[in-house]
Design a protein around this motif. Structure first.
Motif, PDB file in Angstrom:
ATOM      1  N   VAL A 170       0.627  -1.181   0.027  1.00 43.10           N
ATOM      2  CA  VAL A 170      -0.073   0.043  -0.125  1.00 43.10           C
ATOM      3  C   VAL A 170       1.109   1.291   0.064  1.00 43.10           C
ATOM      4  O   VAL A 170       0.755   2.347  -0.599  1.00 43.10           O
ATOM      5  N   GLU A 171       1.970   1.274   0.766  1.00 43.80           N
ATOM      6  CA  GLU A 171       2.944   2.410   0.652  1.00 43.80           C
ATOM      7  C   GLU A 171       3.511   2.590  -0.685  1.00 43.80           C
ATOM      8  O   GLU A 171       3.511   3.678  -1.209  1.00 43.80           O
ATOM      9  N   GLY A 185      -0.564   3.105  -3.483  1.00 43.68           N
ATOM     10  CA  GLY A 185      -1.438   3.360  -2.637  1.00 43.68           C
ATOM     11  C   GLY A 185      -2.847   3.492  -3.334  1.00 43.68           C
ATOM     12  O   GLY A 185      -3.782   3.688  -2.630  1.00 43.68           O
ATOM     13  N   LYS A 186      -2.847   2.802  -4.454  1.00 38.08           N
ATOM     14  CA  LYS A 186      -4.435   2.677  -5.121  1.00 38.08           C
ATOM     15  C   LYS A 186      -5.129   1.635  -4.517  1.00 38.08           C
ATOM     16  O   LYS A 186      -4.439   0.485  -4.136  1.00 38.08           O
ATOM     17  N   GLN A 213      -5.073  -3.817  -0.197  1.00 39.42           N
ATOM     18  CA  GLN A 213      -6.111  -3.253   0.879  1.00 39.42           C
ATOM     19  C   GLN A 213      -7.142  -4.284   1.135  1.00 39.42           C
ATOM     20  O   GLN A 213      -7.434  -4.480   2.469  1.00 39.42           O
ATOM     21  N   GLN A 233      -8.793   5.652   3.481  1.00 36.60           N
ATOM     22  CA  GLN A 233      -8.004   5.671   2.342  1.00 36.60           C
ATOM     23  C   GLN A 233      -9.035   5.188   1.089  1.00 36.60           C
ATOM     24  O   GLN A 233      -8.769   5.868   0.162  1.00 36.60           O
TER      25      GLN A 233
END
Length: 101
Positions: free
Chosen positions: A46-47, A50-51, A56, A92
């Motif tokens: 994710v870092e 980040g999409k 996620q 997010q």
């Protein structure tokens, strides 16, 4: 940090490819019942990229499982930790929908 995760990150891959490699490693860890290592992989994924996507979704499942474990063992600090992590993931996702990330 896990050595295998560090090796992937040190390769200097483009963001999407780095995330894909980390996601695959996370799947391997999850299959071996190494949930904490899988979580580290998906957090790094994710870092890197980040999409919203695979990492996620897997993190949400893993965080919920960890929160449930903590709840069953009476670990209120753990419940709070994973609740905060879940809230962060949900935020997010909302931001990605609102702002088109």
């Amino acid at each position: 940090m896990d050595q295998a995760i560090a090796e992937i990150i040190q390769q200097g891959l483009p963001a999407k490819e780095c995330a894909t490699a980390l996601n695959e490693l996370g799947k391997q860890y999850q299959e071996q019942q190494q949930t904490d290592s899988a979580i580290l992989c998906w957090e790094k994924s994710v870092e890197c990229y980040g999409k919203p996507g695979f990492a996620q979704a897997q993190l949400m499942k893993a965080y919920n499982a960890k929160r449930r474990e903590c709840s069953q063992t009476g670990d209120s600090a753990g419940v709070e930790l994973y609740s905060v992590k879940i809230d962060g993931l949900m935020q997010q996702s909302k931001d990605a929908i609102r702002y088109g990330f």
